[in-house]
Design a protein around this motif. Structure first.
Motif, short mmCIF file in Angstrom:
data_model
loop_
_atom_site.label_atom_id
_atom_site.label_comp_id
_atom_site.label_asym_id
_atom_site.label_seq_id
_atom_site.Cartn_x
_atom_site.Cartn_y
_atom_site.Cartn_z
N ASN A 543 48.44 37.10 36.22
CA ASN A 543 48.53 38.28 35.38
C ASN A 543 48.16 39.52 36.19
O ASN A 543 46.97 39.78 36.44
CB ASN A 543 47.60 38.15 34.17
N PRO A 544 49.14 40.29 36.63
CA PRO A 544 48.84 41.43 37.51
C PRO A 544 47.99 42.50 36.85
O PRO A 544 47.32 43.27 37.54
CB PRO A 544 50.23 41.96 37.87
N ARG A 545 47.98 42.55 35.52
CA ARG A 545 47.18 43.58 34.83
C ARG A 545 45.68 43.37 35.01
O ARG A 545 44.89 44.30 34.87
CB ARG A 545 47.54 43.61 33.34
N LEU A 546 45.28 42.13 35.34
CA LEU A 546 43.87 41.86 35.54
C LEU A 546 43.32 42.58 36.77
O LEU A 546 42.13 42.87 36.85
CB LEU A 546 43.64 40.35 35.67
N ALA A 547 44.19 42.87 37.72
CA ALA A 547 43.73 43.54 38.94
C ALA A 547 43.12 44.90 38.61
O ALA A 547 42.16 45.34 39.27
CB ALA A 547 44.89 43.70 39.92
N LYS A 548 43.64 45.57 37.58
CA LYS A 548 43.11 46.87 37.20
C LYS A 548 41.70 46.76 36.64
O LYS A 548 40.96 47.74 36.60
CB LYS A 548 44.03 47.52 36.16
N LEU A 549 41.32 45.56 36.19
CA LEU A 549 39.98 45.32 35.66
C LEU A 549 39.05 44.78 36.74
O LEU A 549 37.90 44.43 36.45
CB LEU A 549 40.05 44.34 34.49
N GLY A 550 39.57 44.68 37.97
CA GLY A 550 38.77 44.13 39.05
C GLY A 550 38.62 42.63 38.97
O GLY A 550 37.65 42.06 39.50
N ILE A 551 39.57 41.96 38.31
CA ILE A 551 39.50 40.53 38.10
C ILE A 551 40.65 39.87 38.86
O ILE A 551 41.77 40.40 38.88
CB ILE A 551 39.61 40.19 36.59
N ASN A 552 40.38 38.73 39.47
CA ASN A 552 41.42 37.98 40.16
C ASN A 552 42.58 37.70 39.21
O ASN A 552 42.37 37.27 38.07
CB ASN A 552 40.84 36.66 40.68
N THR A 553 43.79 37.94 39.65
CA THR A 553 44.95 37.79 38.76
C THR A 553 45.28 36.34 38.48
O THR A 553 46.00 36.04 37.52
CB THR A 553 46.18 38.47 39.37
N LEU A 554 44.76 35.41 39.29
CA LEU A 554 44.93 33.97 39.07
C LEU A 554 43.61 33.36 38.61
O LEU A 554 42.54 33.80 39.02
CB LEU A 554 45.33 33.28 40.37
N PRO A 555 43.65 32.33 37.78
CA PRO A 555 42.40 31.67 37.41
C PRO A 555 41.76 31.01 38.63
O PRO A 555 42.44 30.47 39.49
CB PRO A 555 42.83 30.63 36.37
N ASP A 556 40.44 31.06 38.68
CA ASP A 556 39.71 30.52 39.82
C ASP A 556 38.38 29.96 39.31
O ASP A 556 37.96 30.22 38.18
CB ASP A 556 39.47 31.62 40.86
N TYR A 557 37.71 29.20 40.16
CA TYR A 557 36.37 28.70 39.84
C TYR A 557 35.32 29.67 40.36
O TYR A 557 35.34 30.05 41.53
CB TYR A 557 36.15 27.32 40.47
N LEU A 558 34.41 30.09 39.49
CA LEU A 558 33.29 30.95 39.88
C LEU A 558 32.00 30.18 39.62
O LEU A 558 31.75 29.75 38.49
CB LEU A 558 33.28 32.24 39.06
N PRO A 559 31.16 30.02 40.63
CA PRO A 559 29.89 29.30 40.39
C PRO A 559 28.98 30.08 39.47
O PRO A 559 29.09 31.30 39.31
CB PRO A 559 29.30 29.17 41.80
#
Length: 686
Positions: A543-559
């Motif tokens: 989701n490219p719109r997530l980049a504007k929120l400072g969020i990775n555009t692909l789902p990822d694992y965050l500890p």
């Protein structure tokens, strides 16, 4: 109208509580008193069945400790010392105090509410109009579901998914982050039907819950590692070619990028993160990738960690990879509330703000909010809080700070309540509110796709008034000080607001009046041919719109924020006790007896290493505080993880605390939500 005839009558209503089931209720009334509350057999989803909590609803409505008249504080904040006053005295003083503060800066006033009732009228109608007219600070209502809700919106376009009744036809059900027996009973009935017809049930949960006991398999992963598991499942779907390439090509966006990321997550890598065996992950992927009509019932527990939003996004991608959405018995359900047809703008009337754009304060950080001195960036210090449908001193994270904030002598606090909760004890005024048996309301659901009407079965007890009526009356007193409140917007009755909520929608209010519920017209398989509510119309892996929120555009694992350390070596989660619902019902005697006392579940190895026996009194502590409770060595906790069952009121705790003494105010990756299950502690015998 409430019923008071001599012959018993039955009144159809709706359960108001924060639960996906939103049951249709039938209250039997005799000589003006409610004598029984039952599930409505005519409502297909309820099927005549209620949970143990709501089946005892009369015990709550007629509780001896219920607040039945306005109360004014007579002792120190937090003491729970009050004297009775008249409604006119209370409302006049509250209006004057709020008006005086608003003259300086209306943003110094903060409403605080959540899902003590889920009804549209008693939770988000006249109250919203009142605070919009006032120009008060806005509240970011994040405390339960916003991480998962926003993650779902970034993937599907909204809170949408399977229709719950079709789980009965599924052949594989992954119950992920949900103790359905305790928190989603009617879904569990559909899952049991599927199980009897040969379906396999797999539970994914850090706790060996009552639901896990009844499933064929249980993957007892570490808290906060769900995204790693989901990515490893994708890895196995790819390498074994268990994919629906046609569905992916037609109805998804960003597959190449997601595929590249997923291929980095071997079962061995994920197993090391999740605390599982690699073969467990391979077996789960095999079941999921090779079973037609595979379904996931996702719940909000697993998104209460730093990476909770990413985890929901990762899991939400899975049904599209195998084409599960082609069938009505395949796909995923986290929330169905996105299909509710309600006219929120008509209820809220945001136009009453005019050109004003007040700041928004996050309810999950209420401890820090109330202790903030105010500055140019934050805005004015909060001088007044009006609390309704919530008990923040008990339920908000890092509760020592929350209690400290509410204990401010210079904070004017009004609480609309049924009982003297931890929060009400800190109020300047407590205003007696009606229970669900005593007022009008209209309900959607986040677990099924019906709209329900609640009709009052009995007259308000004592001097109790509905939330809608309290804000109408408060507006009338404000109008004496500010003519802007003298408008028809503040005169609509609760019944009129119920009608307005569904006006010009597919829901017929007369049908609601006749039988108490109406079905929202929807397709059986919502995404069989794509049609997602995203801008692309596709399931958006990337989701490219997530980049504007400072969020990775692909789902990822965050500890997690708080991995176990030498000082605090145990991860703690704090799911609701089976017989409570958040902090509601914690003072109902029959349910207290069933729960017995505040407990911390430990694995036998962790208990033995600390010399702890079952039933011992414990100190559970970290840098934020200490909670005293009792040990339960019952086989439900995994090694390295403890489970603090909540939410008892603080004043019911052995040292005047509950588990939220230990939680922190950091927020999730998506949705600005709290991280209740991302918490490290140490445990000792008291």
């Amino acid at each position: 109208m409430p019923h008071s005839s001599d012959a018993p009558v039955q009144v159809i209503g709706a359960c108001p509580h924060d639960c996906p089931d939103t049951c249709s209720l039938v209250t039997t009334v005799s000589q003006g008193a409610a004598i029984k509350v039952q599930g409505n057999t005519a409502h297909p989803h309820t099927g005549g069945v209620l949970c143990a909590k709501v089946s005892k609803y009369t015990e709550r409505s007629y509780h001896a400790d219920r607040v039945l008249q306005p109360l004014k504080r007579s002792g120190p904040k937090g003491s729970g010392q009050f004297v009775p006053v008249s409604w006119d005295e209370a409302l006049a003083d509250i209006a004057q105090r709020l008006h005086t503060i608003a003259q300086r800066d209306p943003e110094a006033i903060l409403p605080y509410s959540y899902a003590g009732t889920m009804g549209m009228v008693q939770s988000e109608s006249m109250d919203r109009r009142f605070f919009h007219q006032l120009g008060a600070s806005l509240l970011d209502r994040t405390i339960c579901a916003s991480a998962g809700s926003e993650a779902l919106a970034h993937t599907y376009g909204g809170k949408l998914g399977m229709r719950v009744q079709f789980f009965a036809e599924s052949r594989l059900i992954l119950i992920w982050g949900s103790n359905s027996i305790a928190s989603n009973l009617h879904f569990w009935r559909y899952a049991q039907e599927a199980k009897r017809n040969g379906a396999k049930l797999i539970c994914i949960d850090p706790r060996k819950s009552e639901t896990a006991d009844k499933c064929h398999e249980h993957l007892q992963l570490l808290p906060g590692t769900d995204a790693a598991l989901a990515l490893a499942l994708m890895h196995e779907l790819i390498v074994n070619n268990w994919l629906d390439e046609d569905y992916i090509a037609q109805y998804t966006q960003g597959w190449d990028a997601l595929k590249e990321r997923a291929l980095q997550w071997t079962p061995e890598r994920a197993a090391a993160v999740c605390g599982l065996a690699a073969e467990q992950i391979r077996s789960l992927a095999r079941d999921y990738g090779t079973t037609e009509h595979a379904a996931i019932r996702l719940n909000y527990g697993m998104q209460r960690v730093r990476g909770g939003g990413n985890a929901v996004r990762a899991i939400a991608c899975l049904p599209a990879l195998i084409g599960a959405w082609r069938h009505r018995a395949g796909g995923l359900l986290l929330s169905s509330s996105g299909v509710s047809p309600f006219n929120r703008p008509q209820l809220h009337m945001p136009q009453l703000l005019g050109e004003r754009r007040p700041r928004t304060l996050n309810m999950s950080q209420i401890g820090d909010v109330l202790l903030h001195p105010g500055n140019a960036e934050f805005g004015p210090r909060v001088e007044a809080v009006v609390v309704y449908n919530s008990n923040p001193v008990a339920v908000a994270p890092e509760s020592a700070k929350v209690a400290q904030g509410f204990a401010r002598e210079d904070l004017f606090t009004v609480v609309l309540e049924h009982f003297l909760t931890d929060t009400a004890d800190h109020a300047d005024y407590v205003l007696p509110a009606t229970t669900q048996l005593e007022h009008w309301d209209i309900h959607g659901s986040y677990g099924h796709t019906d709209v329900l009407l609640n009709r009052p079965a009995i007259a308000p007890q004592g001097q109790a008034r509905s939330n809608g009526q309290i804000f109408r009356d408060l507006a009338a007193h404000m109008a004496r000080l500010d003519p802007a409140f003298a408008t028809p917007h503040f005169s609509e009755s609760d019944e009129a607001l119920c009608r307005a909520a569904v006006a010009h929608t597919a829901i017929d209010f007369e049908e609601l009046m006749e039988r108490g519920y109406a079905h929202i017209p929807l397709p059986d398989a919502p995404f069989a041919r794509g049609g997602f509510a995203t801008p692309s119309g596709k399931c958006e892996f990337d989701n490219p719109r997530l980049a504007k929120l400072g969020i990775n555009t692909l789902p990822d694992y965050l500890p997690n924020y708080e991995p176990p350390t030498a000082e605090f070596p145990l991860a703690m989660i704090s799911p609701p006790a089976r017989n409570f619902l958040n902090s509601t019902f914690a003072n109902v005697a029959s349910l207290q007896r069933m729960e017995e006392r505040p407990l911390l579940e430990l694995h036998p190895d962790d208990a033995s290493a600390r010399g702890i026996a079952d039933g011992d009194t414990l100190r559970v502590f970290n840098a934020r505080g200490e909670h005293v409770c009792h040990a339960a060595i019952n086989g439900r906790a995994r090694p390295g993880v403890v489970v603090g069952l909540g939410i008892w009121w603080r004043k019911q705790g052995l040292n005047g605390t509950n588990v939220n003494e230990l939680t922190h105010q950091q927020l999730t990756d998506i949705g600005r939500a709290p991280c209740f299950y991302d918490c490290a502690v140490q445990v000792q015998r008291a």
